[in-house]
Design a protein around this motif. Structure first.
Motif, mmCIF file in Angstrom:
data_model
loop_
_atom_site.group_PDB
_atom_site.id
_atom_site.type_symbol
_atom_site.label_atom_id
_atom_site.label_comp_id
_atom_site.label_asym_id
_atom_site.label_seq_id
_atom_site.Cartn_x
_atom_site.Cartn_y
_atom_site.Cartn_z
ATOM 1 N N GLU A 1 -3.932 3.169 9.688
ATOM 2 C CA GLU A 1 -3.276 3.095 10.987
ATOM 3 C C GLU A 1 -1.784 2.774 10.896
ATOM 4 O OE1 GLU A 1 -5.065 0.297 13.591
ATOM 5 O OE2 GLU A 1 -3.730 0.738 15.277
ATOM 6 N N PRO A 2 -1.337 1.827 10.066
ATOM 7 C CA PRO A 2 0.101 1.508 10.049
ATOM 8 C C PRO A 2 0.983 2.672 9.573
ATOM 9 C CG PRO A 2 -1.187 -0.250 9.028
ATOM 10 C CD PRO A 2 -2.096 0.917 9.193
ATOM 11 N N TYR A 3 0.397 3.721 8.987
ATOM 12 C CA TYR A 3 1.201 4.788 8.369
ATOM 13 C C TYR A 3 1.107 6.125 9.110
ATOM 14 C CZ TYR A 3 0.427 1.246 4.824
ATOM 15 O OH TYR A 3 0.336 0.041 4.177
ATOM 16 N N VAL A 4 0.505 6.111 10.277
ATOM 17 C CA VAL A 4 0.344 7.369 11.026
ATOM 18 C C VAL A 4 1.699 7.968 11.387
ATOM 19 C CG1 VAL A 4 -0.543 8.394 13.167
ATOM 20 C CG2 VAL A 4 -1.889 6.674 11.957
ATOM 21 N N ALA A 5 2.612 7.131 11.797
ATOM 22 C CA ALA A 5 3.900 7.640 12.265
ATOM 23 C C ALA A 5 4.819 8.065 11.127
ATOM 24 C CB ALA A 5 4.582 6.572 13.128
ATOM 25 N N ALA B 1 -11.305 8.409 0.913
ATOM 26 C CA ALA B 1 -12.485 7.879 1.605
ATOM 27 C C ALA B 1 -12.634 8.481 2.996
ATOM 28 C CB ALA B 1 -12.387 6.355 1.686
ATOM 29 N N LEU B 2 -11.505 8.632 3.711
ATOM 30 C CA LEU B 2 -11.564 9.200 5.063
ATOM 31 C C LEU B 2 -12.026 10.656 5.038
ATOM 32 C CD1 LEU B 2 -11.002 9.101 8.108
ATOM 33 C CD2 LEU B 2 -8.620 9.670 7.611
ATOM 34 N N ARG B 3 -11.578 11.394 4.066
ATOM 35 C CA ARG B 3 -11.905 12.834 4.024
ATOM 36 C C ARG B 3 -13.293 13.104 3.445
ATOM 37 N NH1 ARG B 3 -7.894 16.553 4.800
ATOM 38 N NH2 ARG B 3 -5.733 15.834 4.883
ATOM 39 N N TYR B 4 -13.718 12.333 2.456
ATOM 40 C CA TYR B 4 -14.896 12.762 1.688
ATOM 41 C C TYR B 4 -16.060 11.773 1.651
ATOM 42 C CZ TYR B 4 -11.293 15.931 0.002
ATOM 43 O OH TYR B 4 -10.281 16.850 -0.063
ATOM 44 N N CYS C 1 0.854 -1.192 0.000
ATOM 45 C CA CYS C 1 0.000 0.000 0.000
ATOM 46 C C CYS C 1 0.888 1.240 0.000
ATOM 47 C CB CYS C 1 -0.908 0.018 1.221
ATOM 48 S SG CYS C 1 -2.093 -1.329 1.300
ATOM 49 N N PRO C 2 1.777 1.370 -0.973
ATOM 50 C CA PRO C 2 2.731 2.485 -0.960
ATOM 51 C C PRO C 2 2.053 3.828 -1.223
ATOM 52 C CG PRO C 2 2.868 1.311 -3.030
ATOM 53 C CD PRO C 2 1.901 0.545 -2.174
ATOM 54 N N SER C 3 2.723 4.887 -0.779
ATOM 55 C CA SER C 3 2.242 6.235 -1.072
ATOM 56 C C SER C 3 2.742 6.655 -2.449
ATOM 57 C CB SER C 3 2.743 7.216 -0.006
ATOM 58 O OG SER C 3 2.358 8.525 -0.335
ATOM 59 N N ARG C 4 1.875 7.248 -3.253
ATOM 60 C CA ARG C 4 2.263 7.641 -4.622
ATOM 61 C C ARG C 4 2.027 9.129 -4.804
ATOM 62 N NH1 ARG C 4 -0.549 3.220 -8.481
ATOM 63 N NH2 ARG C 4 -0.110 4.924 -9.958
ATOM 64 N N ASP C 5 2.971 9.740 -5.534
ATOM 65 C CA ASP C 5 2.878 11.187 -5.752
ATOM 66 C C ASP C 5 1.786 11.567 -6.752
ATOM 67 O OD1 ASP C 5 4.977 11.517 -3.997
ATOM 68 O OD2 ASP C 5 6.498 11.414 -5.596
ATOM 69 N N ASP C 6 1.353 10.610 -7.582
ATOM 70 C CA ASP C 6 0.335 10.927 -8.599
ATOM 71 C C ASP C 6 -1.090 10.901 -8.040
ATOM 72 O OD1 ASP C 6 0.071 8.250 -8.137
ATOM 73 O OD2 ASP C 6 0.370 7.611 -10.217
ATOM 74 N N GLY C 7 -1.197 10.699 -6.717
ATOM 75 C CA GLY C 7 -2.533 10.704 -6.118
ATOM 76 C C GLY C 7 -3.298 9.422 -6.311
ATOM 77 N N LYS C 8 -2.683 8.403 -6.884
ATOM 78 C CA LYS C 8 -3.359 7.124 -7.094
ATOM 79 C C LYS C 8 -2.830 6.099 -6.100
ATOM 80 C CE LYS C 8 -4.006 8.071 -12.016
ATOM 81 N NZ LYS C 8 -3.770 7.602 -13.410
ATOM 82 N N GLY C 9 -3.312 4.899 -6.165
ATOM 83 C CA GLY C 9 -2.856 3.844 -5.271
ATOM 84 C C GLY C 9 -3.822 3.635 -4.114
ATOM 85 N N VAL C 10 -3.578 2.549 -3.383
ATOM 86 C CA VAL C 10 -4.497 2.142 -2.317
ATOM 87 C C VAL C 10 -4.501 3.150 -1.174
ATOM 88 C CG1 VAL C 10 -4.999 0.346 -0.632
ATOM 89 C CG2 VAL C 10 -4.234 -0.285 -2.920
ATOM 90 N N LYS D 1 0.920 12.991 5.427
ATOM 91 C CA LYS D 1 -0.414 13.174 4.827
ATOM 92 C C LYS D 1 -1.464 12.358 5.564
ATOM 93 C CE LYS D 1 0.780 12.110 0.599
ATOM 94 N NZ LYS D 1 0.701 11.884 -0.867
ATOM 95 N N VAL D 2 -1.073 11.156 5.978
ATOM 96 C CA VAL D 2 -2.009 10.330 6.746
ATOM 97 C C VAL D 2 -2.288 10.990 8.091
ATOM 98 C CG1 VAL D 2 -2.294 8.105 7.887
ATOM 99 C CG2 VAL D 2 -1.321 8.200 5.585
ATOM 100 N N ARG D 3 -1.205 11.483 8.750
ATOM 101 C CA ARG D 3 -1.392 12.117 10.052
ATOM 102 C C ARG D 3 -2.291 13.354 9.939
ATOM 103 N NH1 ARG D 3 4.084 13.691 12.823
ATOM 104 N NH2 ARG D 3 4.493 11.619 11.948
ATOM 105 N N ASP D 4 -2.077 14.163 8.923
ATOM 106 C CA ASP D 4 -2.909 15.370 8.754
ATOM 107 C C ASP D 4 -4.369 15.005 8.510
ATOM 108 O OD1 ASP D 4 -0.634 16.870 9.054
ATOM 109 O OD2 ASP D 4 -0.333 17.188 6.889
ATOM 110 N N ALA D 5 -4.612 13.977 7.731
ATOM 111 C CA ALA D 5 -5.994 13.572 7.450
ATOM 112 C C ALA D 5 -6.697 13.102 8.724
ATOM 113 C CB ALA D 5 -6.006 12.458 6.405
ATOM 114 N N ILE D 6 -5.967 12.376 9.578
ATOM 115 C CA ILE D 6 -6.559 11.896 10.828
ATOM 116 C C ILE D 6 -6.837 13.069 11.767
ATOM 117 C CG2 ILE D 6 -6.080 10.515 12.882
ATOM 118 C CD1 ILE D 6 -4.602 8.549 11.111
ATOM 119 N N LEU D 7 -5.914 14.041 11.818
ATOM 120 C CA LEU D 7 -6.146 15.221 12.660
ATOM 121 C C LEU D 7 -7.357 16.012 12.175
ATOM 122 C CD1 LEU D 7 -2.472 16.453 13.206
ATOM 123 C CD2 LEU D 7 -3.982 15.329 14.866
ATOM 124 N N ASP D 8 -7.513 16.130 10.864
ATOM 125 C CA ASP D 8 -8.694 16.823 10.324
ATOM 126 C C ASP D 8 -9.981 16.102 10.709
ATOM 127 O OD1 ASP D 8 -7.094 18.723 9.184
ATOM 128 O OD2 ASP D 8 -7.067 17.792 7.182
#
Length: 319
Positions: A246-250, A228-231, A212-221, A254-261
């Protein structure tokens, strides 16, 4: 006498209606022709079954109607063939039929049935007008959209160009790239249960430590879970997205900011409560402490205020 004429005269001879000038020729022919004798024997064999059938005299109307049908049937056939010869002989036979009621009844019946059969055959063989549109590729699908319309000038013909959506099913492992691509599309589907099921499966893959890697093109799992979390309008879908993130919070800002929002503004209390526990590994972060402090004093839910306050106390001890 030839076989063709002999066969035509056999039935008249059987009923005793053959003129004397033809009877002699037919008798000589039957002495030398086995095929025509079989024709006469076949007619004679019908005598017993026919004798068992009660004789009903046809009405004048039925006779007239049968003759008209037979005449129409003869007019509709090509000028050559068996029926043509039959018509040629018909009028010659009529003189004999006047004095042979049994034979007349038989022939009228044959004419009535034959005319009726020919009439049905012609009706069935006639080209029928088309009642609806024609398709060049008709499949069990739905029309997606219309791409163009062309009308033939001075005509009722219209060509409508369109795209079809053909339903298909694919089966494979969650590790398959094709399956994941379909699940990513399912995560944005308008149907609630499809979207929820897709997000749940993708989150399960991330939580299990699969790709579940992070991708700069905005795609991926991972990006799909963030969206889904935001909208997503369904709180259940947002909770499933949290589980996958959860595994990527630390490690992922971007994951941390989305959870704080979500903790600060998600309308569902269950989602906000779930975010507090996910922030435990980064409680020392200043941005996290700020959001927790606001939640501990401003959140409308007292339980969230309490757990946020406790999280702040824990972060103080960590520092």
């Amino acid at each position: 006498m030839k076989c063709e004429m002999a066969k035509d005269n056999v039935i008249l001879a059987y009923y005793g209606e053959l003129p004397d000038e033809l009877a002699g020729s037919l008798e000589q022919h039957l002495m030398t022709c086995e095929e025509c004798r079989h024709e006469l024997e076949a007619i004679q064999a019908m005598e017993t079954p026919l004798a068992a059938i009660p004789m009903v005299e046809p009405t004048p109307n039925l006779l007239a109607q049968s003759r008209m049908r037979l005449d129409d049937a003869l007019d509709s056939i090509p000028p050559h063939g068996f029926l043509t010869r039959l018509r040629t002989n018909f009028f010659a036979w009529m003189g004999h039929l006047r004095s042979a009621p049994a034979l007349a009844t038989l022939l009228v019946g044959v004419g009535f049935i034959g005319g009726n059969f020919l009439n049905r055959y012609e009706v069935a063989s006639q080209p029928r007008p088309r009642t609806g549109p024609t398709y060049t590729n008709e499949t069990h699908a739905v029309i997606g959209n219309v791409t163009g319309i062309d009308r033939t000038p001075d005509s009722e013909l219209v060509q409508v160009h369109y795209n079809k959506i053909v339903p298909e099913t694919v089966e494979g492992s969650l590790d398959s790239a094709e399956i994941r691509e379909l699940l990513l599309k399912g995560a944005m589907a308008p149907t609630d249960n499809v979207r929820a099921e897709s997000v749940s499966m993708l989150a399960g893959e991330c939580k299990a430590g699969h790709q579940c890697p992070s991708r700069d093109d905005g795609k991926g799992v991972r990006n799909a879970l963030l969206v889904a979390l935001r909208y997503d309008k369904d709180a259940g879908v947002r909770l499933k997205a949290l589980e996958g993130l959860e595994p990527y919070v630390a490690q992922d800002q971007k994951v941390r900011d989305a959870i704080l929002d979500s903790l600060a503004s998600d309308p569902d209390a269950k989602v906000r409560m779930a975010t507090v526990s996910l922030l435990e590994p980064v409680q020392h972060d200043s941005s996290v402490r700020k959001v927790l402090r606001n939640a501990s004093t401003q959140d409308e839910n007292p339980y969230i205020r309490t757990v946020s306050y406790n999280a702040l106390q824990g972060s103080d001890s960590i520092q």
